[in-house]
Motif scaffolding. Structure first.
Motif: not given
Length: 245
Positions: A81-86, A114-117, A132-136
């Motif tokens: 699980x990692x974070x993506x930009x909304x 990447x930023x771990x969730x 960008x929107x939707x990018x990790x």
């Protein structure tokens, strides 16, 4: 032809011994048979079992290849699980949960970039470059707010920005000083500023009702921009690469 050797023993008893035609005994023939058996990987009953080392090496290679394939398949199918930009994240923005969403993705061995969730902890991290929107969200795009050296301010360009000027766009901020009844030659006062948002977005209005832009600029450029605004300079924004962020 086998011959029989006879000899007289004590008391006249006759003893005999069978031998081959070449004079060798059957015992010597048995020794040769046992030797051939040992060379082929077995021994006679009652002896210790012997294994060819080449067989052991081959078996080890087969086992190692099976384990290696299993590990590769398992690693390639593992998700993290990692974070993506909304939405588009711009420099200077402080990370908040509303900006991010969790995605499970196969990254192989690059998930550490990447930023771990798995253990969400934003602290005082801010965005240092556009995501960008939707990018990790890469860790390389985050930094400490105290060390960033970027702030935001609002400017009102003399002309409505082009349609390709959207949040995340890099622009040069130009200013032309008033001269007589017009303006002098424009010059760049802030290169490569980042659009944070525009007055067309909900909840963001300019003071005079004209088009306004919120820019992320270096702190060292704030005084220059404020002085240009106070002196009535005509401001303009020009994308550094039209059509690209």
């Amino acid at each position: 032809m086998r011959g029989i050797e006879r000899s007289a023993g004590p008391g006249g008893a006759v003893r005999g011994r069978a031998g081959g035609a070449d004079g060798r005994s059957d015992t010597e023939g048995g020794d040769r048979l046992a030797m051939r058996g040992r060379q082929r990987g077995w021994t006679s009953a009652g002896s210790r079992f012997w294994v060819d080392p080449r067989f052991v090496v081959g078996l080890a290679l087969v086992v190692a290849s099976i384990v290696g394939v299993w590990w590769l398949v398992t690693a390639s199918s593992r998700t993290v699980p990692v974070y993506a930009a909304t939405r588009t994240l711009t420099p200077g923005a402080t990370l908040e949960p509303s900006m991010l969403r969790v995605v499970d993705i196969r990254l192989g061995g690059s998930d550490a970039a990447y930023l771990s969730a798995a253990k969400p902890s934003f602290g005082d991290q801010v965005v240092t470059r556009t995501v960008g929107s939707g990018e990790l969200v890469p860790l390389s795009a985050l930094g400490d707010a105290a060390e960033l050296g970027i702030t935001t301010l609002v400017v009102e360009p003399g002309r409505r920005p082009a349609t390709d000027v959207v949040p995340g766009t890099l622009v040069d901020l130009w200013a032309a000083a008033p001269v007589d009844e017009g303006y002098g030659s424009p010059e760049v006062i802030v290169p490569a500023a980042t659009i944070v948002r525009s007055s067309e977005e909900e909840g963001f209005l300019s003071g005079g009702g004209s088009a306004a832009l919120e820019l992320a600029v270096p702190r060292s450029a704030v005084a220059t921009v404020l002085a240009a605004q106070a002196a009535g300079h005509l401001l303009s924004v020009v994308p550094t690469e039209p059509g690209a962020r």
